[in-house]
Design a protein around this motif. Structure first.
Motif, PDB file in Angstrom:
ATOM      1  N   UNK B   1     -11.017 -30.914 -42.196  1.00 52.47           N
ATOM      2  CA  UNK B   1     -10.590 -30.088 -41.056  1.00 52.47           C
ATOM      3  C   UNK B   1     -11.358 -30.505 -39.802  1.00 52.47           C
ATOM      4  N   UNK B 104      -1.798 -36.117 -32.847  1.00 53.71           N
ATOM      5  CA  UNK B 104      -1.272 -34.847 -32.366  1.00 53.71           C
ATOM      6  C   UNK B 104      -2.430 -33.877 -32.183  1.00 53.71           C
ATOM      7  N   UNK B 105      -2.123 -32.629 -32.087  1.00 57.71           N
ATOM      8  CA  UNK B 105      -3.140 -31.630 -31.790  1.00 57.71           C
ATOM      9  C   UNK B 105      -3.589 -30.887 -33.053  1.00 57.71           C
ATOM     10  N   UNK B 106      -4.879 -30.537 -33.055  1.00 55.65           N
ATOM     11  CA  UNK B 106      -5.464 -29.816 -34.174  1.00 55.65           C
ATOM     12  C   UNK B 106      -6.049 -28.519 -33.649  1.00 55.65           C
ATOM     13  N   UNK B 107      -5.871 -27.465 -34.438  1.00 58.31           N
ATOM     14  CA  UNK B 107      -6.123 -26.120 -33.944  1.00 58.31           C
ATOM     15  C   UNK B 107      -7.386 -25.485 -34.504  1.00 58.31           C
ATOM     16  N   UNK B 108      -7.990 -24.649 -33.673  1.00 53.22           N
ATOM     17  CA  UNK B 108      -9.076 -23.805 -34.128  1.00 53.22           C
ATOM     18  C   UNK B 108      -8.526 -22.596 -34.868  1.00 53.22           C
ATOM     19  N   UNK B 109      -9.425 -21.745 -35.414  1.00 49.12           N
ATOM     20  CA  UNK B 109      -9.017 -20.636 -36.281  1.00 49.12           C
ATOM     21  C   UNK B 109      -8.383 -19.462 -35.541  1.00 49.12           C
TER      22      UNK B 109
END
Lengths: 110, 116
Positions: B1, B104-109
């Motif tokens: 992650x 691409x984009x990776x997200x926080x919680x």
């Protein structure tokens, strides 16, 4: 009209069955397409990119139809753990702005 | 992650109060984004940043401001919170601004914000 449209579902799927759903997009200039998965009360996570020729990742198959401006996701041999909301994502421009669909909910039942 | 954290994770506040949400990344990604997610809507871009001190507006920027004084931190401020800003806020990061099949984009919680 929304720029990215998805059937919200829910799609109720027996365990082991196949489910497929589409997403339509309005921007014909879009070049990048993705499926993200979002579990309840969690962040979206990239499931797979969608290639022009279509692509598979294990039990998941994604297809792109540029002429009709839709992408599809097929899940084979559904598992209980596949229960989630699947977000269709399309790039809005060449500078990283993404357009998100509101999601399709899939519920896999025993 | 991806190494992205958001704080606080939950917040309840009153109308008219200022609120600041923090996004912190350890990936050294140049590009950072703030989204909000509401029922029936896809994620909508509020603001984004393409480097330290370089920010720009997204599609729903009214009532929000941002700051980025360090690569790793991107702050979202609601100057005077309203009930319409009750939402789930996600931060995202990307290596490149140009999305492609491999980037691409990776997200926080996420941060759940309730404005009473």
């Amino acid at each position: 009209r929304k720029e990215v449209e998805q059937d919200p579902g829910p799609f109720n799927v027996p365990e082991g069955a196949t489910v497929a759903f589409n997403c339509t997009y309005s921007n014909s200039a879009s070049q990048s397409f993705f499926w993200y998965r979002q579990d309840c009360r969690k962040e979206p996570k990239l499931l797979m990119s969608v290639y022009s020729s279509g692509n598979e990742d294990g039990r998941f198959t994604a297809q792109l139809n540029r002429a009709s401006q839709y992408i599809s996701l097929l899940i084979r041999d559904s598992k209980l753990s596949d229960s989630a909301t699947y977000l269709c994502v399309v790039n809005k421009d060449s500078w990283g702005k993404l357009q998100f669909g509101a999601g399709t909910q899939v519920v896999v039942t025993p | 992650d991806a190494g992205i954290t958001q704080s606080p994770r939950h917040k309840v506040t009153e109308t008219g109060t200022p609120v600041t949400l923090r996004c912190h990344q350890t990936e050294n990604h140049r590009y950072m984004y703030w989204y909000r997610q509401d029922p029936g809507h896809g994620l909508r871009l509020i603001h984004y940043s393409y480097g330290v001190k370089d920010t720009d507006k997204g599609e729903v920027s009214d009532g929000y401001s941002v700051s980025r004084s360090k690569t790793e931190d991107f702050l979202l401020t609601l100057e005077s919170a309203t009930s319409s800003q009750t939402s789930v806020y996600f931060c995202a990061i990307s290596w490149s601004p140009r999305t492609s099949e491999t980037d691409t984009q990776y997200f926080g919680p996420g941060t759940r914000l309730t404005v009473l």
